[in-house]
Design a protein around this motif. Structure first.
Motif, PDB file in Angstrom:
ATOM      1  N   HIS A 195      46.486  33.335  75.243  1.00 51.86           N
ATOM      2  CA  HIS A 195      45.552  34.441  75.448  1.00 51.86           C
ATOM      3  C   HIS A 195      46.138  35.778  74.995  1.00 51.86           C
ATOM      4  CE1 HIS A 195      43.163  31.592  77.821  1.00 51.86           C
ATOM      5  NE2 HIS A 195      42.188  32.466  77.734  1.00 51.86           N
ATOM      6  N   ILE A 196      47.430  35.956  75.183  1.00 50.24           N
ATOM      7  CA  ILE A 196      48.072  37.173  74.675  1.00 50.24           C
ATOM      8  C   ILE A 196      47.938  37.223  73.157  1.00 50.24           C
ATOM      9  CG2 ILE A 196      50.326  38.240  74.230  1.00 50.24           C
ATOM     10  CD1 ILE A 196      49.440  39.026  76.927  1.00 50.24           C
ATOM     11  N   GLY A 197      48.152  36.091  72.499  1.00 52.13           N
ATOM     12  CA  GLY A 197      48.025  36.035  71.050  1.00 52.13           C
ATOM     13  C   GLY A 197      46.625  36.416  70.592  1.00 52.13           C
ATOM     14  N   ARG A 198      45.612  35.892  71.264  1.00 53.66           N
ATOM     15  CA  ARG A 198      44.230  36.219  70.915  1.00 53.66           C
ATOM     16  C   ARG A 198      43.937  37.699  71.146  1.00 53.66           C
ATOM     17  NH1 ARG A 198      41.402  31.092  74.022  1.00 53.66           N
ATOM     18  NH2 ARG A 198      41.947  29.487  72.489  1.00 53.66           N
ATOM     19  N   LEU A 199      44.438  38.221  72.281  1.00 50.65           N
ATOM     20  CA  LEU A 199      44.210  39.624  72.607  1.00 50.65           C
ATOM     21  C   LEU A 199      44.896  40.527  71.597  1.00 50.65           C
ATOM     22  CD1 LEU A 199      42.806  41.383  74.721  1.00 50.65           C
ATOM     23  CD2 LEU A 199      44.924  41.343  76.056  1.00 50.65           C
ATOM     24  N   ARG A 200      46.101  40.162  71.203  1.00 50.75           N
ATOM     25  CA  ARG A 200      46.833  40.953  70.202  1.00 50.75           C
ATOM     26  C   ARG A 200      46.054  41.053  68.886  1.00 50.75           C
ATOM     27  NH1 ARG A 200      52.709  38.856  71.381  1.00 50.75           N
ATOM     28  NH2 ARG A 200      53.673  40.768  72.150  1.00 50.75           N
ATOM     29  N   ARG A 201      45.470  39.942  68.462  1.00 50.40           N
ATOM     30  CA  ARG A 201      44.749  39.946  67.191  1.00 50.40           C
ATOM     31  C   ARG A 201      43.550  40.895  67.243  1.00 50.40           C
ATOM     32  NH1 ARG A 201      46.459  34.490  67.283  1.00 50.40           N
ATOM     33  NH2 ARG A 201      44.572  33.746  68.340  1.00 50.40           N
ATOM     34  N   LYS A 202      43.003  41.100  68.440  1.00 53.61           N
ATOM     35  CA  LYS A 202      41.864  42.001  68.583  1.00 53.61           C
ATOM     36  C   LYS A 202      42.295  43.443  68.822  1.00 53.61           C
ATOM     37  CE  LYS A 202      38.813  38.372  70.334  1.00 53.61           C
ATOM     38  NZ  LYS A 202      37.881  37.943  71.411  1.00 53.61           N
ATOM     39  N   ILE A 203      43.386  43.628  69.566  1.00 55.60           N
ATOM     40  CA  ILE A 203      43.845  44.974  69.934  1.00 55.60           C
ATOM     41  C   ILE A 203      44.713  45.586  68.837  1.00 55.60           C
ATOM     42  CG2 ILE A 203      45.191  46.312  71.605  1.00 55.60           C
ATOM     43  CD1 ILE A 203      42.558  45.181  72.689  1.00 55.60           C
ATOM     44  N   GLN A 208      47.551  49.264  62.626  1.00 58.18           N
ATOM     45  CA  GLN A 208      47.565  49.966  63.908  1.00 58.18           C
ATOM     46  C   GLN A 208      48.905  49.759  64.610  1.00 58.18           C
ATOM     47  OE1 GLN A 208      44.071  48.123  65.667  1.00 58.18           O
ATOM     48  NE2 GLN A 208      42.886  49.984  65.321  1.00 58.18           N
ATOM     49  N   SER A 209      49.318  50.756  65.357  1.00 53.81           N
ATOM     50  CA  SER A 209      50.568  50.639  66.100  1.00 53.81           C
ATOM     51  C   SER A 209      50.407  49.589  67.190  1.00 53.81           C
ATOM     52  CB  SER A 209      50.938  51.982  66.741  1.00 53.81           C
ATOM     53  OG  SER A 209      51.077  52.980  65.763  1.00 53.81           O
ATOM     54  N   PRO A 210      51.308  48.594  67.274  1.00 48.99           N
ATOM     55  CA  PRO A 210      51.178  47.556  68.311  1.00 48.99           C
ATOM     56  C   PRO A 210      51.377  48.139  69.697  1.00 48.99           C
ATOM     57  CG  PRO A 210      53.266  47.328  67.144  1.00 48.99           C
ATOM     58  CD  PRO A 210      52.474  48.367  66.406  1.00 48.99           C
ATOM     59  N   LEU A 211      50.475  47.770  70.597  1.00 46.66           N
ATOM     60  CA  LEU A 211      50.550  48.247  71.981  1.00 46.66           C
ATOM     61  C   LEU A 211      51.073  47.170  72.920  1.00 46.66           C
ATOM     62  CD1 LEU A 211      47.143  50.168  72.238  1.00 46.66           C
ATOM     63  CD2 LEU A 211      49.415  51.124  71.784  1.00 46.66           C
ATOM     64  N   ILE A 212      50.748  45.918  72.653  1.00 48.10           N
ATOM     65  CA  ILE A 212      51.177  44.825  73.518  1.00 48.10           C
ATOM     66  C   ILE A 212      52.556  44.357  73.070  1.00 48.10           C
ATOM     67  CG2 ILE A 212      50.671  42.499  74.358  1.00 48.10           C
ATOM     68  CD1 ILE A 212      47.711  43.078  73.854  1.00 48.10           C
ATOM     69  N   ARG A 213      53.503  44.396  73.971  1.00 50.16           N
ATOM     70  CA  ARG A 213      54.889  44.041  73.645  1.00 50.16           C
ATOM     71  C   ARG A 213      55.334  42.805  74.417  1.00 50.16           C
ATOM     72  NH1 ARG A 213      56.899  49.335  72.396  1.00 50.16           N
ATOM     73  NH2 ARG A 213      55.150  50.378  71.369  1.00 50.16           N
ATOM     74  N   THR A 214      56.155  42.008  73.773  1.00 52.13           N
ATOM     75  CA  THR A 214      56.817  40.896  74.440  1.00 52.13           C
ATOM     76  C   THR A 214      58.190  41.369  74.892  1.00 52.13           C
ATOM     77  OG1 THR A 214      55.707  39.256  73.046  1.00 52.13           O
ATOM     78  CG2 THR A 214      57.701  38.543  74.187  1.00 52.13           C
ATOM     79  N   VAL A 215      58.498  41.200  76.155  1.00 55.23           N
ATOM     80  CA  VAL A 215      59.829  41.540  76.675  1.00 55.23           C
ATOM     81  C   VAL A 215      60.578  40.228  76.813  1.00 55.23           C
ATOM     82  CG1 VAL A 215      61.128  42.634  78.524  1.00 55.23           C
ATOM     83  CG2 VAL A 215      58.874  43.522  77.869  1.00 55.23           C
ATOM     84  N   ARG A 216      61.511  40.023  75.930  1.00 59.24           N
ATOM     85  CA  ARG A 216      62.182  38.739  75.787  1.00 59.24           C
ATOM     86  C   ARG A 216      62.736  38.224  77.114  1.00 59.24           C
ATOM     87  NH1 ARG A 216      66.641  39.041  71.374  1.00 59.24           N
ATOM     88  NH2 ARG A 216      65.052  40.485  70.626  1.00 59.24           N
TER      89      ARG A 216
END
Length: 233
Positions: A195-203, A208-216
């Protein structure tokens, strides 16, 4: 600096909690008995309480219920070796704000504590959430990026709202799963990542500057702040 009361009868666990909270900029005081914990929490103003479920003298459910009867609304993170859903429900119904099962990762505990502290901060009575040029209309259930509407499925909307309500805050997979799906996180599922992947593709569209970040090794966050080494798009 936030003051935290740690009510925990196991000394090793208590020291672990106190040490981890101090790393995250909090001052923690420890008591090992339920009755003493209730007395201390009632008499002194704390910003947060971590509360063991099974305690000598008075168990955690009785402690949090006693606080709420006295109109003390200090956020309470209940920590328990009991992992069944019924006990979680009892703890939250008694007045707990969150419930974490043992054994737990110290950074997971600290992340939950930070979220509870953030919720306690005065909030503006606003019907919109904003992170950079991303906006979420809480009344119409519509999201915009640079004033362009985004088409989100219901789960994607709930996921985005969860992230935006805690913007700048790292949320673990367990925290997201409980907030969005409403039950305990299954480490074997990849539903959050999907779901994060799907949301990222839309957001975070092209250019555009990426807003959703993965914290390893921890989870995800949404922020418009410059990216650091620990957070990746």
């Amino acid at each position: 600096m936030p003051r935290v009361l740690v009510i925990e009868d196991d000394e090793v666990t208590a020291r672990e909690i106190v040490a981890e909270l101090s790393v995250h900029g909090m001052t923690a005081e420890w008591v090992a008995d339920g009755k003493e914990g209730l007395s201390r929490a009632t008499a002194q103003g704390y910003d947060l309480i971590t509360l063991d479920r099974m305690l000598p003298g008075m168990d955690g459910i009785e402690v949090v219920a006693g606080l709420r009867r006295q109109q003390i609304d200090t956020p309470v993170l209940m920590i328990s070796a009991l992992s069944d859903v019924d006990d979680r429900v009892r703890g939250l119904r008694a007045g707990g704000d969150d419930y974490l099962t043992k054994p737990f990762a110290p950074d997971e505990m600290a992340a939950r504590a930070e979220v509870l502290l953030r919720r306690r901060q005065p909030q503006q009575n606003d019907t919109r959430l904003r992170v950079g040029d991303l906006e979420l209309d809480l009344v119409r259930h519509v999201a915009y990026r640079k004033d362009q509407p985004l088409t989100l499925q219901p789960t994607e909307y709930r996921l985005l709202e969860c992230l935006m309500r805690n913007s700048g805050q790292v949320l673990t997979r367990s925290m997201i799963f409980e907030a969005v799906w409403g039950f305990h996180f299954d480490p074997g599922t990849n539903v959050i990542d999907v779901h994060i992947g799907r949301l990222r593709r839309k957001i975070d569209g092209a250019g555009q500057s990426p807003l959703i970040r993965t914290v390893r090794g921890t989870g995800y966050m949404i922020t418009s702040a410059p990216q650091n080494a620990s957070a990746q798009p």
